[in-house]
Design a protein around this motif. Structure first.
Motif, short mmCIF file in Angstrom:
data_model
loop_
_atom_site.label_atom_id
_atom_site.label_comp_id
_atom_site.label_asym_id
_atom_site.label_seq_id
_atom_site.Cartn_x
_atom_site.Cartn_y
_atom_site.Cartn_z
N LYS A 200 91.17 16.04 28.70
CA LYS A 200 92.63 16.12 28.74
C LYS A 200 93.19 14.85 28.11
O LYS A 200 93.05 13.75 28.66
CB LYS A 200 93.12 16.25 30.18
CG LYS A 200 94.62 16.46 30.27
CD LYS A 200 95.04 16.85 31.68
CE LYS A 200 96.50 17.25 31.71
NZ LYS A 200 96.91 17.69 33.05
N GLU B 254 89.64 12.29 31.94
CA GLU B 254 89.95 13.52 32.66
C GLU B 254 89.48 14.72 31.85
O GLU B 254 89.70 14.78 30.64
CB GLU B 254 91.46 13.61 32.92
CG GLU B 254 91.85 14.82 33.76
CD GLU B 254 93.32 14.84 34.15
OE1 GLU B 254 94.06 13.92 33.75
OE2 GLU B 254 93.72 15.77 34.87
N SER C 70 88.11 21.12 33.10
CA SER C 70 87.48 22.08 34.02
C SER C 70 86.83 21.34 35.19
O SER C 70 86.14 20.34 34.98
CB SER C 70 86.41 22.89 33.26
OG SER C 70 85.51 23.48 34.17
N ILE C 71 87.05 21.84 36.39
CA ILE C 71 86.40 21.24 37.57
C ILE C 71 84.88 21.33 37.44
O ILE C 71 84.15 20.46 37.91
CB ILE C 71 86.91 21.91 38.87
CG1 ILE C 71 86.46 21.11 40.09
CG2 ILE C 71 86.46 23.35 38.97
CD1 ILE C 71 87.11 21.58 41.38
N ARG D 40 88.92 13.14 46.32
CA ARG D 40 90.25 13.48 45.77
C ARG D 40 91.19 12.32 46.09
O ARG D 40 91.37 11.96 47.25
CB ARG D 40 90.75 14.76 46.43
CG ARG D 40 92.18 15.11 46.13
CD ARG D 40 92.35 15.85 44.82
NE ARG D 40 92.12 17.28 44.96
CZ ARG D 40 92.44 18.18 44.03
NH1 ARG D 40 93.01 17.77 42.89
NH2 ARG D 40 92.19 19.45 44.20
N ASP E 291 96.09 12.84 42.93
CA ASP E 291 95.40 14.11 43.19
C ASP E 291 94.10 14.27 42.40
O ASP E 291 93.51 15.35 42.40
CB ASP E 291 96.28 15.34 42.88
CG ASP E 291 97.44 15.49 43.84
OD1 ASP E 291 97.42 14.81 44.90
OD2 ASP E 291 98.37 16.26 43.53
N MET E 292 93.67 13.23 41.68
CA MET E 292 92.49 13.37 40.82
C MET E 292 91.25 13.64 41.67
O MET E 292 90.96 12.91 42.61
CB MET E 292 92.28 12.10 40.00
CG MET E 292 91.28 12.24 38.87
SD MET E 292 91.91 13.19 37.48
CE MET E 292 93.00 11.99 36.70
N TRP F 8 89.23 15.45 37.30
CA TRP F 8 89.92 16.70 36.95
C TRP F 8 91.12 16.86 37.89
O TRP F 8 91.07 16.44 39.05
CB TRP F 8 88.97 17.88 37.13
CG TRP F 8 89.64 19.22 37.09
CD1 TRP F 8 89.94 19.96 35.99
CD2 TRP F 8 90.11 19.98 38.22
NE1 TRP F 8 90.57 21.13 36.36
CE2 TRP F 8 90.68 21.16 37.72
CE3 TRP F 8 90.09 19.75 39.60
CZ2 TRP F 8 91.24 22.12 38.56
CZ3 TRP F 8 90.66 20.70 40.44
CH2 TRP F 8 91.22 21.88 39.91
N GLY F 9 92.18 17.48 37.37
CA GLY F 9 93.28 17.88 38.24
C GLY F 9 94.30 16.80 38.51
O GLY F 9 95.00 16.86 39.53
#
Ligand SMILES: [Fe+2]
Length: 301
Positions: A139, A215, A218-219, A242, A247-248, A265-266
């Motif tokens: 990302k 980042e 995909s998880i 997390r 929130d990573m 991710w995320g």
């Protein structure tokens, strides 16, 4: 105040073991290496010709962080602003711009002596697309290459420099004990929608890089990279967890240079119009258990 800096565009690191780094970055983390004409290699994670410049040397730490601005006018505006504040700015010549694979850049240092560069016009290699050796998609885009956490001695001076002068916005603070028994107040700064591109951590370590975060989209790419680390015996400085603030969902493999990579991710995207500065008293919602690095065995052990 208008802010010229829009993303963490590239960084340069000096490493004592380039071949171990090449293996770690490519085979373990999924970046792509290209040898360059300067005796090192560039790591790619998208169309940018260089996201991480790896140069051999004893430092095993940051050489410079490259901050992307929109265009030539924004670069000049930033340079003028820095000079007006008494910061020494050197304009990179055409040879240096070509070496960095950008249209133009300026160089300056922060109050702790870390090297920074601001640039515009990064070379895009759409004719030679990024292909991850591990099938990973990163990302990046408007959010830049990830985030950088710097250690610092005088955090208030660093906060003033990055917020008041360079136009970073404060996202939040975490007051915690990442390592049990060591209270720590980390501040998280953004220059785009990514919750933070830079964090300042007053930790008593010699290295400037506390960690560098990539980042992925995909998880499962986090899970696969963690599996590769475990299979290869790469030390995890923090287990899967997390983060409380951005929130990573991430884990922290220890790089061959002795600073951590966060692989996540995320991550949260911040809306500048609605965000309020927050405070947390925990680094993580769950997980991210600190693990001391293994000590090399002594003779006689
Ligand atoms: Fe991080």
């Amino acid at each position: 105040m208008s802010a010229e800096i829009e993303a963490l565009g590239y960084i340069g690191i000096e490493v004592s073991d380039p071949e171990r780094w090449r293996h770690f970055a490519c085979d373990t983390l999924g970046l792509q290496a290209f040898d360059n004409a300067h005796g090192g290699f560039d790591l790619r994670m998208d169309n940018y010709a260089s996201r991480i410049r790896v140069t051999e040397g004893p430092r095993d730490d940051l050489l410079y962080a490259g901050w992307e601005v929109r265009d030539e006018a924004a670069l000049e505006s930033l340079a003028v602003k820095l000079e007006a504040a008494g910061v020494s700015v050197s304009r990179g010549d055409a040879a240096l711009a070509a070496e960095r694979r950008v249209a133009a850049l300026v160089r300056f240092t922060d109050p702790e002596g870390n090297g920074h560069e601001a640039f515009y016009g990064p070379l895009q290699k759409t004719n030679e697309p990024f292909v991850s050796p591990r099938g990973v998609r990163f990302k990046t885009g408007r959010q830049g290459l990830g985030h950088l956490v710097l250690s610092c001695g005088d955090k208030p001076a660093m906060m003033t420099f990055f917020i008041d002068l360079l136009g970073f916005r404060l996202s939040d603070h975490i007051h915690t004990e990442v390592v049990p028994g060591r209270p720590l107040a980390i501040s998280f700064l953004r220059c785009n929608g990514r919750h933070h591109s830079l964090a300042l951590a007053p930790v008593p370590i010699k290295k400037k890089i506390v960690h560098l975060m990539f980042e992925v989209l995909s998880i499962d790419d986090v899970g696969r990279a963690m599996h590769r680390c475990l299979a290869e015996g790469v030390h995890l400085s923090f287990t899967l967890g997390r983060h409380s603030n951005d929130d990573m969902l991430s884990f922290y493999p220890l790089s061959p240079s002795g600073f951590d990579i966060e692989y996540g991710w995320g991550g949260l995207e911040v809306d500048d119009d609605t965000w309020h500065v927050l405070t947390h008293d925990s680094n993580s919602a769950w997980g991210h258990v600190f693990q001391r690095p293994p000590r090399p065995a002594k003779i006689g052990d």
